[in-house]
Design a protein around this motif. Structure first.
Motif, short mmCIF file in Angstrom:
data_model
loop_
_atom_site.label_atom_id
_atom_site.label_comp_id
_atom_site.label_asym_id
_atom_site.label_seq_id
_atom_site.Cartn_x
_atom_site.Cartn_y
_atom_site.Cartn_z
N TYR A 298 -3.65 -0.04 0.45
CA TYR A 298 -2.81 -0.96 1.21
C TYR A 298 -2.52 -2.22 0.39
O TYR A 298 -1.37 -2.69 0.35
CB TYR A 298 -3.47 -1.36 2.53
CG TYR A 298 -2.57 -2.24 3.38
CD1 TYR A 298 -1.67 -1.68 4.27
CD2 TYR A 298 -2.57 -3.63 3.23
CE1 TYR A 298 -0.80 -2.48 5.01
CE2 TYR A 298 -1.71 -4.44 3.97
CZ TYR A 298 -0.84 -3.85 4.85
OH TYR A 298 0.03 -4.65 5.58
N ASN B 44 5.23 -2.16 6.63
CA ASN B 44 6.65 -2.43 6.86
C ASN B 44 6.91 -3.86 7.31
O ASN B 44 7.99 -4.40 7.06
CB ASN B 44 7.21 -1.45 7.89
CG ASN B 44 7.81 -0.22 7.25
OD1 ASN B 44 8.52 -0.30 6.25
ND2 ASN B 44 7.52 0.94 7.81
N SER C 40 10.46 4.23 -1.04
CA SER C 40 10.03 5.59 -1.33
C SER C 40 11.23 6.52 -1.51
O SER C 40 11.24 7.37 -2.42
CB SER C 40 9.12 6.10 -0.20
OG SER C 40 8.65 7.39 -0.48
N ASP D 187 -1.15 6.25 8.82
CA ASP D 187 0.11 5.85 9.44
C ASP D 187 0.06 4.43 10.01
O ASP D 187 1.05 3.70 9.94
CB ASP D 187 0.50 6.83 10.55
CG ASP D 187 0.98 8.17 9.99
OD1 ASP D 187 1.31 8.22 8.79
OD2 ASP D 187 1.02 9.15 10.76
N LYS E 261 0.78 2.09 7.32
CA LYS E 261 2.19 2.12 6.93
C LYS E 261 3.01 1.22 7.85
O LYS E 261 3.94 0.54 7.41
CB LYS E 261 2.72 3.55 6.96
CG LYS E 261 2.14 4.45 5.88
CD LYS E 261 2.66 5.87 6.01
CE LYS E 261 1.94 6.82 5.06
NZ LYS E 261 2.35 8.22 5.24
N VAL F 5 9.39 0.35 3.49
CA VAL F 5 8.59 1.44 2.93
C VAL F 5 9.44 2.69 2.75
O VAL F 5 9.39 3.35 1.70
CB VAL F 5 7.37 1.73 3.82
CG1 VAL F 5 6.63 2.97 3.34
CG2 VAL F 5 6.43 0.53 3.83
N ASP F 6 10.23 3.02 3.77
CA ASP F 6 11.09 4.20 3.68
C ASP F 6 12.12 4.06 2.58
O ASP F 6 12.40 5.01 1.83
CB ASP F 6 11.80 4.44 5.02
CG ASP F 6 10.84 4.84 6.12
OD1 ASP F 6 9.72 5.28 5.81
OD2 ASP F 6 11.21 4.68 7.31
N LEU G 4 1.28 6.20 -0.69
CA LEU G 4 1.84 6.54 0.62
C LEU G 4 1.36 7.90 1.11
O LEU G 4 1.19 8.12 2.31
CB LEU G 4 3.37 6.55 0.56
CG LEU G 4 4.08 5.20 0.63
CD1 LEU G 4 5.59 5.41 0.62
CD2 LEU G 4 3.68 4.40 1.86
N THR H 245 5.69 -3.71 -2.10
CA THR H 245 6.67 -3.84 -1.02
C THR H 245 7.12 -5.29 -0.89
O THR H 245 8.32 -5.57 -0.76
CB THR H 245 6.07 -3.36 0.31
OG1 THR H 245 5.56 -2.03 0.14
CG2 THR H 245 7.12 -3.33 1.41
#
Length: 623
Positions: free
Chosen positions: A540, A612, A89, A605, A608, A85-86, A600, A547
């Motif tokens: 989601y 991942n 983004s 959280d 999230k 995810v990080d 996002l 993702t």
């Protein structure tokens, strides 16, 4: 931790071992060991990189260093091990928006003109005669560079004139602005892949992503280019190509302005100029009786032009042309040639292409909902967009201009636009709402009946805010479950296309395909009406899909997805843009990038965290 590597050596060894299908990517389809040992050139320390995702990240990092011509360099293992995810983004925020940004000026012109859709031997740029500064700038540049031609569009050009450009198509100029001592092109952001020009409704969704990523200037530049198009070409174009001069796209200009002012209030003169142009577009593009305004008081998509749209690939309309070729006793290619040249004029086929061009104006190219009927429909989507226009204009006049705004001699108060919105809302609910189905359907104003095709556009009134609480409840509880797949909502229900013959081409905006704008408008609509848990679920699902495909397929972020298979592998008309690249995806795809950043921003959280590790949506939510 960083490893010092011989970049070319490791790059070659990694590909040889892991890229078993030789597509210049490392994906789940490769049959390598999915385990690669990195050795530090200086210390000889070793570390093991395992799994498709981490190996693909390694390939991407190496590819970037190769492009910089670096023979030896350090690789940061934190980048290889970065959470999906990080990483997705971050790359959108730091890399993809810049890669997708273009300008039409001395610096950026050749990138625009020399793309795969350019058919002229010498690329052509058309400039409106109204843009005297642009005409001079580009004619001077033409003399200097001598590698492109400038065409000047006359004032008051006709549809017949536009048709003559089909033998010499080209790009249309966009805005210029004074920067220090030079004129520079006003930047715009393209969708990606083969789309190397500014598209109408894509640009709004891209703007949403840009604002989230703190790129206000680029978002305002999109608005500036919308304004330029309306002033110089009479409308926001499908895209800035000569064969789109008769065609607009879904109107989202006002939404972009409202998003901008809610982010940061700009100079009021800037806003005044744009609000004047929004109202000009509303009046001259959408509210002309007999064109896009119909006798019901509601609107339709209605493109100008005659005959086949220019942009399609050879053979795209063969199933449509075949009966007419038989009728005229000609081979299909010969009939197509004579029809394009207007040697043969057939009223029935002309009417088909009025609907087809209008369908393309809707942005939904193509869907069985609109084929051979589009111009006869007060569609839910266009009327939701225009209701939002009316509400947005009212909001801007009331909040920024002391409730009085003048355009071309007419003075408007916010209530004037509230009245227009109320009329439209009542008409939409009268003609398009179906209480029994719990859905909105397009209204066929020619045959005076609803056209009951179950499309994702039924949720656009949620986004526009024109439903009452009962309608919203039915849309969420009755309609929505019929569209949900693991990765989001499909463009239509499965039932809506069940009766389509198997030999008819599969339409990319129908089931089982999923598109970013449908998801984004749904999310905002759910939030508008307080369905916050359902919004979390739908966000989601879509972000999981993006993702999952990026993790399994070397960072791929495509134009659209097959939601039946939760895959970017789409075998419908036009294929799937954003999937063709070597080693590293440099740009993703505009509105999918935006949907990721937007989702996002809203997603809780704890979801999230699940994202991942790619927890299946159906393990978190009940369909």
């Amino acid at each position: 931790m960083k490893f010092s590597l011989n970049i070319d050596k490791v790059f070659r060894e990694l590909l040889l071992q892991e890229d078993t299908d030789n597509d210049k990517k490392i994906t789940k389809d490769d049959n390598g060991p999915k385990r690669f040992v990195l050795v530090d050139e200086k210390t000889k320390a070793e570390t093991v990189i395992e799994g498709t995702y981490h190996l693909a990240n390694l390939l991407q990092e190496l590819a970037v260093l190769k492009e910089k011509k670096m023979e030896f360099a350090e690789i940061d293992l934190a980048r290889i091990q970065e959470d999906p995810v990080d990483r997705i983004s971050r790359k959108i925020r730091e890399d993809y928006w810049d890669e997708l940004t273009r300008t039409i000026d001395e610096k950026g012109l050749m990138q625009i003109l020399q793309d795969e859709k350019t058919t002229n031997e010498i690329p052509t740029l058309y400039v409106s005669a109204k843009d005297e500064q642009g005409v001079k700038y580009f004619q001077d540049l033409e003399k200097e560079l001598q590698n492109f031609k400038v065409g000047v569009l006359p004032l008051g050009y006709t549809e017949e004139y536009v048709a003559t450009l089909n033998t010499k198509p080209g790009i249309l100029a966009l805005g210029l602005e004074q920067r220090l001592n030079n004129l520079e092109g006003v930047p715009f952001v393209v969708p990606g892949g083969r789309f190397n020009e500014m598209y109408g409704w894509d640009s709004y969704f891209i703007g949403v992503g840009l604002l989230i990523d703190n790129q206000l200037e680029k978002t305002m530049a999109i608005a500036d280019n919308f304004k330029y198009q309306i002033v110089h070409y009479g409308k926001i174009l499908n895209a800035n190509r000569s064969y789109y001069l008769t065609r607009t796209q879904p109107p989202l200009y006002s939404s972009l302005l409202v998003d901008i002012v809610k982010n940061k209030v700009p100079d009021l003169e800037w806003l005044r100029g744009h609000l004047e142009t929004v109202i000009l577009e509303y009046n001259t593009v959408w509210m002309v009786q007999g064109e896009r305004l119909t006798s019901t008081g509601l609107n339709r998509y209605k493109s100008g032009g005659v005959g086949m749209p220019f942009e399609v690939e050879p053979g795209h309309f063969d199933d449509v042309l075949a009966p007419y070729a038989t009728k005229y006793n000609l081979p299909i290619r010969e009939f197509e040639k004579q029809y394009l040249n207007r040697t043969i004029v057939d009223a029935g086929l002309d009417e088909y292409f009025v609907h087809d061009r209008s369908l393309r104006e809707s942005g939904h190219d193509t869907t069985n909902r609109l084929i051979d009927i589009c111009a006869n429909l007060n569609s839910v989507d266009i009327n939701s967009f225009l209701y939002k226009y009316e509400k947005d204009i009212s909001y801007l006049i009331k909040n920024y201009f002391e409730d009085s705004f003048q355009v071309e001699g007419t003075t408007y108060a916010s209530q004037d636009w509230e009245n227009k919105a109320t009329f439209r809302k009542n008409k939409i609910n009268e003609l398009c709402w179906n209480e029994a189905a719990g859905m909105y359907f397009d209204y066929d104003f020619v045959n005076k009946k609803q056209f009951p095709f179950e499309a994702a556009t039924t949720f656009f009134p949620l986004w526009a805010g024109l439903c009452d609480e009962n309608q919203a409840k039915k849309l969420v509880e009755i309609a929505l479950p019929q569209f949900i797949q693991a990765g989001g909502i499909t463009g239509s229900t499965k039932e809506s296309v069940a009766g389509i013959p198997e030999d008819v081409p599969q339409r990319q905006w129908d089931y089982p395909f999923g598109w970013a704008p449908h998801q984004m408008l749904l999310w905002e609509g759910l939030i508008n009406y307080g369905y916050l848990d359902k919004a979390q679920e739908m966000i989601y699902r879509w972000l999981w899909l993006i993702t999952k495909n990026a993790v399994e397929y070397n960072g791929t972020i495509p134009e659209k997805f097959n939601l039946e298979t939760s895959s970017h592998k789409v075998f419908a008309e036009y294929g799937n843009v954003g999937t063709e690249f070597d080693y590293i995806s440099k740009e993703g795809f505009g509105w999918v990038n935006a949907s990721y950043q937007y989702g996002l921003q809203i997603l809780n959280d704890n979801f999230k965290t699940e994202l991942n590790v790619l927890t299946l949506p159906d393990d978190l939510f009940k369909v």
